[in-house]
Design a protein around this motif. Structure first.
Motif: not given
Ligand code: ASP
Ligand code: ADP
Ligand code: MG
Length: 405
Positions: A41, A47, A74, A136, A150-153
């Protein structure tokens, strides 16, 4: 040689010292003889920082450019980790979404993965290198950079594990695994050793951001065993896997909370066929995903239609809710001060009285319920956001989730 996909989240790569610690961990796995694809990430906070820069320039920045912007986070962490690995004598190469042909649809800021061409990755692995992949991000058919939400990694990692038929997908994060509820809200939350895909799917969809919802969907579809564990300390994490005899047989497995809720109530809607269809078709066309829906005809033959959306979708949903039904409605009320608390567990399928117990616990704590929705394995209540933490602790206690087995 086993192939592992290891994903490190924002906190885990949040500073140079943390990146060095990750490099040590990767080097150790490498020394044990594993082939490794490492997904990273952006560094913690990056982000959000980038999104804030975009927001300074436009109220609603072009989503294509937002993706081009946030994908840089990323790129930085992938390159830094590859530098740290190479400096330790572990040959590594950083790879961006387009370099591994992570093909997605063109839905900027929430793209879905269509296909991954594994040739580049395999070539890097065959050369004896660690592949360090920027999570991501992907690329659409027209060559645009896209991101996965968001959170896509997490989803990048599970997708790579599925495409490469990896032996395991390890999600390294800032907690020891999946807990009975967010350990930051409830200090006596308990780490679970195993959890079913189905329960994890519900928890993720109800606000437990430890795994992105789509990553769990993908793991379930492709049967990828996912292990959630700490990047900060050693020790077994949580295995997300098929429901099996070894899984803990509990009625309630976890409590989740989602604060990203906006409630819209359209008042005085005429009671005749076609109006709900008209309203929700208009919302679907605007790509607004609707969560709870409640409708009930009152004695005067009019209905109130209540539904919830994410706060991000409120700007798109509000004008539709104001206009879609024209003369056939009398007004709109919007509430952005709510949160949704939920209990989840496979055991609910065969136990009566679980919802009643939840309502009693909330009532005794003085928490009012604004709306309720249920599925086979969950019950959700909309409550005041200010009471959300207290409600989580009350339910966690009341269902005795902290109790050792
Ligand atoms: N950097 C991105 C986010 O903050 C993806 C991730 O962290 O998974 O949402
Ligand atoms: P990363 O940056 O590693 O992707 P996230 O912040 O996305 O990490 O997810 C980890 C966080 O998820 C934890 O710090 C914790 O506060 C939160 N969380 C919410 N619900 C749970 C749960 N049931 N179990 C574990 N963590 C949870
Ligand atoms: Mg995350």
């Amino acid at each position: 040689m086993a192939l592992y996909v290891q994903k490190f989240g924002g906190t885990s790569v949040g500073s140079i010292a943390r990146i060095e610690a990750v490099a040590e961990r990767v080097a150790a796995a490498r020394a044990r003889g594993h082939n490794l694809v490492v997904v990273v990430s952006a560094m913690a906070g990056e982000t959000n920082r980038l999104l804030a820069l975009g927001a300074e320039l436009a109220a609603r920045p072009d989503p294509r450019e937002l993706d081009a912007l946030v994908a840089t986070g990323e790129q930085v962490s992938a390159a830094l980790l590859a530098i740290a690995l190479n400096a330790r004598g572990v040959p590594a190469r950083s790879l961006l979404g387009h370099q591994i042909r992570m093909r997605t649809d063109g839905a900027f800021t929430k793209a879905r993965i269509h296909a991954i061409d594994d040739a580049t990755l395999r070539a890097v692995l065959d050369e004896g290198r660690v592949a360090v992949v920027a999570g991501f991000q992907g690329i659409d058919a027209a060559g645009n950079i896209t991101t996965l939400g968001r959170g896509g990694s997490d989803t990048s990692a599970v997708a790579l594990a599925a495409a490469l038929r990896a032996d395991r997908c390890q999600i390294f994060t800032d907690v020891r695994g999946v807990f009975t509820t967010d350990p930051r809200i409830c200090p006596d939350a308990r780490k679970v050793d195993q959890i079913s895909y189905e329960e994890m799917l519900e928890l993720a969809s109800l606000g437990a951001k430890v795994l992105q919802l789509r990553s769990v969907e993908m793991a379930m579809k492709h049967g990828v065993p996912v292990e959630v564990r700490s990047s900060l300390e050693d020790g077994e994490g949580t295995l997300v896997t098929e429901e099996n005899a070894a899984l803990e047989r509990v009625v309630v497995a976890g409590v989740a909370v989602d604060r990203d809720v906006a409630k819209l109530t359209i008042r005085g809607v005429a009671d005749r066929p076609g109006l709900a269809a008209r309203l929700f078709e208009a919302l679907a066309e605007a790509h607004v995903s609707v969560d709870m829906i409640i409708q009930n005809v009152s004695a005067d033959g009019r209905t109130d239609v209540t539904f919830t959306v994410t706060k991000g979708d409120l700007a798109a949903a509000r004008p539709i809710a104001e206009q879609a039904l024209g003369e056939e409605q009398s007004g709109l009320a919007v509430d952005e001060t709510l949160a949704k608390v939920s209990i989840v567990g496979l055991g609910m399928r065969s136990h009566a009285g679980v919802a009643a117990k939840m309502f009693r616990l909330l009532a005794d704590a003085g928490v009012n319920i604004a709306a309720i929705s249920t599925s086979e394995i969950k019950v959700s209540c909309l409550i005041r956001e200010a009471q959300a933490d207290e409600a989580v602790r009350t339910l966690h206690d009341g269902f005795e989730l902290a109790r050792p087995d």
